[in-house]
Scaffold this active site. Structure first.
Site, mmCIF file in Angstrom:
data_model
loop_
_atom_site.group_PDB
_atom_site.id
_atom_site.type_symbol
_atom_site.label_atom_id
_atom_site.label_comp_id
_atom_site.label_asym_id
_atom_site.label_seq_id
_atom_site.Cartn_x
_atom_site.Cartn_y
_atom_site.Cartn_z
ATOM 1 C CD GLN A 101 -2.712 1.281 2.458
ATOM 2 O OE1 GLN A 101 -2.221 1.797 3.454
ATOM 3 N NE2 GLN A 101 -3.939 0.791 2.448
ATOM 4 C CE1 TYR A 171 -4.406 7.399 6.070
ATOM 5 C CE2 TYR A 171 -2.311 6.827 5.077
ATOM 6 C CZ TYR A 171 -3.232 6.665 6.086
ATOM 7 O OH TYR A 171 -2.987 5.784 7.109
ATOM 8 N NE ARG A 348 -12.688 -5.233 11.713
ATOM 9 C CZ ARG A 348 -13.869 -4.646 11.857
ATOM 10 N NH1 ARG A 348 -14.223 -4.162 13.037
ATOM 11 N NH2 ARG A 348 -14.685 -4.535 10.829
#
Length: 400
Positions: A101, A171, A348
């Site tokens: 990423q 971001y 998760r």
């Protein structure tokens, strides 16, 4: 009518071949205390790779020092290249592909921790550093675009299969997309076509650099979850511009804002006390005030919670899409395929059970056992782990 593809069967993503359609999401690992690849980071990604995932995604790889979220984040350059290559080799040895990423944190960067002022589309106060975030100049944006290209070149040399360009979560690129964060009057602000200039410029520059040596994707928002953020309609318009440009192999559909509303992405429990305990004293005090507590809003968990918004993207786009958000059951994965999504992204669930994909594919399990308490979130500063694990279940350190 066409038959939905098998989520566990091999598939192509741009120029690369994958063993299945599952992606481990980019989630902070907390295993790079000196901004370098460690044995612990390698073990963290080898675990889901050995557990059957198609792609494991390294988070978060900064293109520039001021683009780190904090000083422990890896900056992609010649110094970190050997470690990144060692990481890629270890993941490949388990039969999985590796994605990086790639991004610039913009206003989500902690300028005080980084020792470098953060930049964003427009000036704003930083709740992370208690400093002002300055507006990016033309020179900054030229430099940052070049930094994306340099990072892409380095990751290809390291053996990475996929580059995931970060265009969400407030971001830097996302701060230009959100009208509430972008108040510019120049060619980078105003209508969406101008606010999207940086996203399109970076995607084009990266693709021109790497060609077909790897796949290039982007993480985009189905909704930022705050007033003035990217909406579903705006996100789809951006996606259509990116699709028309033709520089990307797929889009990963995410949501929420690391700066303004993080729990919009992490549905389930809101671990305010645990988060406060992991923060410096001043931030800890602030998080325990009513205003601080409202920052971590609580949203009920449900399977595939971004599905409805993502379906609007599926209806409006032809390019491959990756569905993210609360995917834990094999039935949910198959429904995603039936809906026309091309990949499923899990976070998760794989932190709790790194071998979950293998167990779902074999029929040994039908769903994961993650309880979505989100108590893993505050551990990103010390080594991300599911706190439900017994001590003996922690991911082991890789042995050389």
């Amino acid at each position: 009518m066409t038959t939905a593809p098998d989520v566990f069967a091999p598939v192509s993503l741009g120029p690369i071949r994958l063993r299945n359609r599952t992606v481990k999401a980019a989630t902070f690992e907390g295993r790079t205390p000196h901004g370098e690849v460690t044995d612990e980071l390698i073990a963290y990604h080898v675990a889901p790779a050995a557990g059957g995932v198609g792609i494991t995604t390294v988070a978060y790889l900064a293109v520039a020092p001021e683009g780190r979220t904090h000083r422990e984040v890896i900056v992609v350059d010649d110094r970190t290249l050997p470690g990144l290559a060692r990481l890629a080799d270890a993941v490949h040895a388990e039969g999985a592909a590796i994605s990086g990423q790639v991004g610039h944190a913009g206003p989500v960067a902690n300028g005080r921790s980084n020792g470098a002022p953060a930049i964003a589309a427009s000036p704003m106060p930083s709740p992370l550093s208690m400093q002002m975030v300055r507006s990016a100049t033309e020179q900054d944006l030229t430099r940052v675009t070049r930094a994306y290209v340099d990072a892409a070149r380095t990751l290809v040399r390291a053996g990475f299969d996929v580059l995931e360009l970060h265009m969400a979560h407030s971001y830097l690129i996302s701060s230009f997309l959100a009208p509430g964060l972008n108040r510019r009057k120049d060619r980078w602000g105003g209508p969406l076509e101008r606010r999207a200039r940086l996203a399109r410029q970076v995607a084009r520059a990266v693709r021109e650099e790497v060609g077909d040596s790897c796949a290039v994707t982007a993480k985009v928002s189905v909704s930022d979850g705050f007033k003035g953020g990217v909406t579903t309609e705006t996100g789809l318009e951006l996606a259509q511009l990116l699709e028309a440009d033709g520089h990307l192999d797929a889009l990963q559909l995410s949501g929420g804002s690391s700066l303004m509303n993080p729990m919009y992405l992490f549905r389930g429990g809101a671990p305010v006390e645990e988060f406060a305990a992991s923060m410096p004293a001043v931030v800890r005090w602030g998080m325990r005030t009513p205003v601080g507590r409202s920052f971590l809003k609580e949203y009920s968990f449900e399977e595939a919670y971004f599905r409805e918004k993502a379906l609007a993207f599926r209806a409006g786009l032809a390019m491959p899409l990756q569905l993210l958000g609360g995917i834990n059951r094999v039935e949910t994965m198959r429904q995603a395929m039936a809906d026309g999504f091309d990949f499923v992204v899990m976070g998760r669930a794989l932190l709790r059970e790194p071998d979950l994909v293998r167990r779902l594919a074999s029929g040994e399990a039908r769903e994961g056992i993650c309880i979505h308490c989100n108590r893993c979130m505050p551990t990103i500063y010390s080594g991300t782990v599911c706190v439900e694990w017994a001590a003996g279940e922690r991911i082991p350190v890789a042995q050389n």
